[in-house]
Design an enzyme around this catalytic site. Structure first.
Site, PDB file in Angstrom:
ATOM      1  N   GLU A   1       0.869  -1.184   0.000  1.00  0.00           N
ATOM      2  CA  GLU A   1       0.000   0.000   0.000  1.00  0.00           C
ATOM      3  C   GLU A   1       0.898   1.225   0.000  1.00  0.00           C
ATOM      4  O   GLU A   1       1.893   1.272   0.736  1.00  0.00           O
ATOM      5  CB  GLU A   1      -0.887  -0.010   1.248  1.00  0.00           C
ATOM      6  CG  GLU A   1      -1.709   1.240   1.459  1.00  0.00           C
ATOM      7  CD  GLU A   1      -2.445   1.232   2.789  1.00  0.00           C
ATOM      8  OE1 GLU A   1      -2.614   2.321   3.375  1.00  0.00           O
ATOM      9  OE2 GLU A   1      -2.840   0.140   3.260  1.00  0.00           O
TER      10      GLU A   1
ATOM     11  N   GLU B   1      -1.523  11.388   4.084  1.00  0.00           N
ATOM     12  CA  GLU B   1      -2.554  11.270   5.112  1.00  0.00           C
ATOM     13  C   GLU B   1      -2.388  12.448   6.064  1.00  0.00           C
ATOM     14  O   GLU B   1      -1.276  12.773   6.483  1.00  0.00           O
ATOM     15  CB  GLU B   1      -2.415   9.965   5.883  1.00  0.00           C
ATOM     16  CG  GLU B   1      -2.699   8.724   5.052  1.00  0.00           C
ATOM     17  CD  GLU B   1      -2.509   7.453   5.867  1.00  0.00           C
ATOM     18  OE1 GLU B   1      -3.514   6.876   6.313  1.00  0.00           O
ATOM     19  OE2 GLU B   1      -1.341   7.050   6.043  1.00  0.00           O
TER      20      GLU B   1
END
Length: 270
Positions: free
Chosen positions: A150, A155
């Site tokens: 991933e 974020e």
């Protein structure tokens, strides 16, 4: 005579010292890759989300997708931006979720291998907000998550002045290996737009912010499984998320929150 010979020797020695020395060999600089733009969306058509490129992310049971909704007011395309919202659910008679969020992905529509991705966006802030840009494997070459890896391009948590850029894989999550360095935090302009990016290469993944490298995650020699599964195609996810074990609880008084995406561009090597 001896004095004359001695003087000549001194002159020869001085001349020799003045001769240019051969410069030490310099390491060859790696040439920067040349890129070709192969895919983009700059959201120029007001009120129109291009469904040939994007799908709304369906609800799931994980922290990141447990409030996903296809409700139209969570998705706006206006003034050259895609706006994704996070809200308190005001129609609990139609949907029992406490909060609702909007997110899109390119799964089964577009993926990229060995390319460069950039997203220019302005992030909203709220207590419990967790906007993210990230990538997952299209074909799941190595099996179930997290074996295919991933890539978290960005974020952002709450009101932080930094974003996180992170690699996840079987090697980092299941085997708990932190070498090579797998994540970094980078300061951002909280009030304005930033450009978040990542480059995929056969031997490394390079994160960027506003065009500058922030972290390089290399492929290394190791006997441990799953250190570098990034030799396959990945699709893109853009989503507003709310709440969870990492970001913490949501304060509904700080909602609604929104993320404004100016454009998304993808390049491949020429």
């Amino acid at each position: 005579m001896k004095r004359t010979l001695y003087g000549a020797a001194l002159l020869l020695g001085a001349a020799a010292m003045m001769l240019p020395c051969e410069a030490p060999a310099q390491p060859r600089k790696e040439k920067a890759p040349k890129w070709k733009l192969v895919w983009k969306d700059d959201f120029k058509k007001d009120g129109f989300l291009d469904t040939a490129k994007w799908s709304k992310i369906p609800r799931g049971s994980s922290d990141w997708d447990n409030y996903m909704s296809s409700r139209d007011d969570l998705y706006e395309v206006k003034d050259g931006h895609l706006v994704l919202h996070g809200i308190v659910n005001d129609r609990r008679d139609l949907d029992t979720a406490q909060y609702l969020t909007g997110g899109v992905w390119t799964k089964d529509k577009f993926s990229v291998k060995y390319g460069k991705i950039e997203i220019r966006a302005r992030l909203g802030e709220a207590r419990g907000s967790w906007p993210a840009f990230w990538m997952l494997s299209q074909d799941e070459k190595y099996g179930r998550y997290p074996k295919n890896g991933e890539i978290d391009i960005m974020e952002h948590l709450n009101y932080d002045s930094v974003v996180y850029q992170t690699i996840h894989s079987h090697y980092t999550l299941n085997l708990k290996q932190d070498t090579p360095q797998r994540y970094t935090t980078v300061p951002i302009d909280r009030e304005g737009y930033n450009t978040y990016g990542v480059e995929f290469h056969p031997d490394k993944v390079v994160f960027t912010l506003n065009g500058r490298p922030t972290l390089t995650y290399p492929k290394i020699e190791t006997d441990l499984e799953g250190q570098f599964p990034f030799d396959q195609a990945y699709y893109l996810l853009l989503d507003m998320q709310l709440g969870g074990s990492w970001v913490g609880p949501v304060d509904p008084a700080t909602l609604p929150v929104k993320m404004e995406i100016d454009w998304v561009k993808v390049w491949e090597r020429k």
